[in-house]
Write a protein that holds these residues in place. Structure first.
Motif, PDB file in Angstrom:
ATOM      1  N   GLY A  91      27.622   4.399  15.470  1.00 28.12           N
ATOM      2  CA  GLY A  91      27.802   4.727  16.878  1.00 28.12           C
ATOM      3  C   GLY A  91      28.475   3.599  17.633  1.00 28.12           C
ATOM      4  N   ASP A 376      35.246   7.237  22.760  1.00 29.52           N
ATOM      5  CA  ASP A 376      34.250   7.158  21.700  1.00 29.52           C
ATOM      6  C   ASP A 376      33.826   8.574  21.337  1.00 29.52           C
ATOM      7  N   THR A 378      31.225  10.874  18.961  1.00 31.66           N
ATOM      8  CA  THR A 378      30.016  10.943  18.136  1.00 31.66           C
ATOM      9  C   THR A 378      29.934  12.318  17.483  1.00 31.66           C
ATOM     10  N   ARG A 380      27.555  14.811  15.344  1.00 34.23           N
ATOM     11  CA  ARG A 380      26.163  15.056  14.952  1.00 34.23           C
ATOM     12  C   ARG A 380      26.107  16.225  13.977  1.00 34.23           C
ATOM     13  N   SER A 433      23.890  11.380  12.538  1.00 39.48           N
ATOM     14  CA  SER A 433      25.136  11.300  13.283  1.00 39.48           C
ATOM     15  C   SER A 433      25.944  10.095  12.848  1.00 39.48           C
ATOM     16  N   ALA A 435      29.861   7.867  14.300  1.00 38.15           N
ATOM     17  CA  ALA A 435      30.753   7.769  15.448  1.00 38.15           C
ATOM     18  C   ALA A 435      31.994   6.975  15.094  1.00 38.15           C
TER      19      ALA A 435
END
Length: 461
Positions: A91, A376, A378, A380, A433, A435
Motif C-alpha cells: 500500500g 495511488d 489499491t 482488493r 490487498s 497497491a
C-alpha cells in the motif's frame, strides 16, 4: 595457616569458569519468525550497521527493511523518537512523525493471513530525522514473520542531496534512485549525503569517493563489509558541489577515476553508470575518467549524458529536482539500467485469475501540481481464493499519459492503461490487498473500466 577445602576450590573454579563461558559465548541465533533484529526473515536493504546486533542502524539514505508476517497486527519497536515511512501489503507509504517505543503500524486490524511490511526511516539531507535504531517487531500472539521474496537484482546509487531526494515530497522515497529501483522491481539503496562532494575537500566537504568504502558518512568510520551484498548496477551522480569547494578539474578527474576502480574492485560484475551532472559541472572530467578505465580493459563502465532529462517544471530550485523532475530522471534511467544489466520489469509469474474472482479498486489522486498529479491505486481481492500474479487494466481520462510508476510495471496504448505486478507483490491473498502508484501528465481523475486479470472490478474514485 588454615587451608581451604579442596572441594570448595574446585566448585568455585567451576562456577567461575561457567560464568565466564556464559559471558563470552556468542549470542544465540534468533529463531526465524521471532521478529527480532537478527530474525533471518527480515531483509535489510542498504548499509545497516550491526555493531550492536540488537539495534541495527542505517547510516545512508534509502536503506529499508522488508519482511512478511502472519496475523492481523504489527508494531515496530524503536529506541527513541524517529520519523519514518511504512507500507503494508504494497500500500501507499504512511508517514509517522516523532514516534518511539512500540509503534503500532496497524491501528485498524488487518484481515487474518499473510502480509508484507516495508519500513524506511526519513532522512534530511542524508542525516536521519531522529533515532533510526530498529529494535524489532511485535506481532499477534502465535504469529510469526515469514520471508518475503527477495528481488533478483540490486541497484546502488552514489551521490549528494539530489540522490538523497532533498526538496522532493518524501525525500529518499521520491528520489530518482528509489523510483528507478521500484520500477525495475529491484532492491536499491542510496549511498548519499546532502552537500557531499566527490573529493574530500579541505574545508570539510564530505568526499563520497572515500565514503563509498565505509559504512557511514563520518570521516574515518569503519570500512563497509562488501560481502553483505553485491550490486548489479552502480549509478554515480557526483560533481555538483565540488566546484564550490575549490576542487580542480585535474583532481576531480583523478579521484573519479580511482572511485571507478574502487567500485569495480568491490563489485566485479556490476554495470557502472557515471551520470553527467544535471548542471553539467565536471562533465568532461567525468567522461575522461570513464574513458581511462575502459581503455584499461573495463568494458562495463559507461558515461551517461543527461541532456534534456529534466523538464522545465522539474526543479524545486536552481539545482534540486522536485517530484516531477525525479520521476523524469527515473523514466530516462530505467531503460538504460535494463539494457546494461538485463534487468526486466516483466513478472516471472504468469497472472492467473482465482476461481470466482472479484475485486475492488480505489483510485486516489494523492498529489496535484496543476500540470500533473500522483495517483495511488489499491486493489482488493474480494474473492475466496488467492490471486497468484495480476494484471490490472483500465481506461485513462482524456489524453492523460502515465510517466512513471512504482510497485507495478505500467504500459499504455492510447487511453488504455495496464499495470502488472512486480515480483514481490504478485500474490494477493483472499480478502487481501496490494497497491501501486504512478505519476501522470494531467490531474484528471475520471478513470473507468477497471479489470483484474480480465474480471471487472468495482471502482471507487
Amino acid at each position: 595457616m588454615r587451608r581451604r577445602p579442596t572441594a570448595f576450590i574446585i566448585v568455585a573454579t567451576a562456577l567461575l569458569l561457567g560464568l565466564a563461558g556464559w559471558l563470552l559465548a556468542p549470542a544465540a541465533q534468533a529463531a526465524a519468525g521471532d521478529g527480532s533484529p537478527s530474525d533471518p526473515n527480515i531483509a535489510f536493504h542498504g548499509r545497516w550497521d550491526f555493531a550492536d546486533p540488537a539495534a541495527p542502524v542505517p547510516h545512508f539514505a534509502g536503506a529499508y527493511l522488508v519482511t512478511g508476517f502472519t496475523g492481523t497486527r504489527v508494531a515496530l519497536r524503536q529506541r527513541s523518537a524517529i520519523d519514518l515511512y511504512y507500507s503494508i501489503d504494497g500500500g501507499a507509504d504512511v508517514y509517522l512523525q516523532n514516534v518511539s517505543g512500540t509503534v503500532n503500524l496497524t491501528p485498524t486490524a488487518l484481515r487474518a493471513g499473510n502480509h508484507t511490511l516495508r519500513v524506511s526511516y526519513r532522512v534530511v539531507a542524508g542525516s536521519y530525522h531522529g533515532d533510526a535504531v530498529f529494535r524489532g517487531l511485535t506481532l499477534d500472539s502465535g504469529a510469526t514473520t515469514i520471508a518475503a521474496p527477495r528481488p533478483a537484482k540490486l541497484i546502488e546509487f552514489i551521490g549528494d542531496s539530489i540522490t538523497v531526494g532533498t526538496t522532493s515530497s518524501k525525500n529518499a522515497l521520491t528520489a530518482y534512485g528509489w523510483l528507478t529501483g521500484e520500477r525495475l522491481g529491484a532492491a536499491h539503496t542510496q549511498i548519499a549525503e546532502g552537500g557531499a562532494c566527490l573529493v574530500s575537500a579541505a574545508d570539510g566537504c564530505t568526499g563520497m569517493a572515500d565514503r563509498f568504502l565505509r559504512n557511514n558518512t563520518a570521516a574515518g568510520s569503519p570500512l563497509w563489509d562488501f560481502t553483505r551484498y553485491q550490486a548489479d548496477a552502480v549509478v554515480i551522480n557526483l560533481g555538483t558541489n565540488d566546484v564550490g569547494h575549490g576542487v580542480s578539474s585535474t583532481t576531480f578527474q583523478s579521484v573519479y577515476t580511482q572511485l571507478l576502480r574502487d567500485i569495480r574492485g568491490k563489485y566485479p560484475r556490476a554495470a557502472i553508470l557515471a551520470l553527467q551532472t544535471f548542471t553539467k559541472r565536471y562533465a568532461a572530467q567525468t567522461q575522461a575518467a570513464v574513458q581511462a578505465v575502459t581503455a584499461a580493459g573495463d568494458r562495463n563502465t559507461y558515461f551517461v549524458a543527461t541532456d534534456g532529462w529534466l523538464p522545465a517544471d522539474g526543479l524545486s530550485d536552481s539545482v534540486h529536482p522536485n517530484d516531477v523532475g525525479h520521476a523524469a530522471i527515473a523514466t530516462r534511467l530505467t531503460p538504460i539500467i535494463t539494457e546494461k544489466t538485463g534487468t526486466t520489469t516483466t513478472p516471472s509469474a504468469t497472472p492467473s485469475a482465482p476461481g470466482g474472482s472479484a475485486c475492488a479498486v480505489t483510485y486516489t489522486r494523492t498529489s496535484d501540481w496543476g500540470t500533473g498529479a500522483q495517483f495511488d491505486v489499491t486493489i482488493r481481492n474480494t474473492s475466496a481464493a488467492a490471486v497468484d500474479g495480476w494484471t490490472l487494466t483500465w481506461t485513462l481520462p482524456g489524453t492523460q499519459r502515465i510517466g512513471q510508476s512504482w510497485n507495478a510495471t505500467t504500459s499504455q496504448s492510447g487511453a488504455g492503461a495496464e499495470a502488472v505486478n512486480v515480483a514481490w507483490n504478485a500474490q494477493i491473498p483472499a480478502a487481501g490487498s496490494t497497491a501501486f502508484g504512478f505519476i501522470a501528465d494531467s490531474n484528471l481523475t475520471g478513470a473507468a473500466g477497471f479489470a483484474l486479470n480480465g474480471t471487472a472490478c468495482t471502482a471507487a474514485a
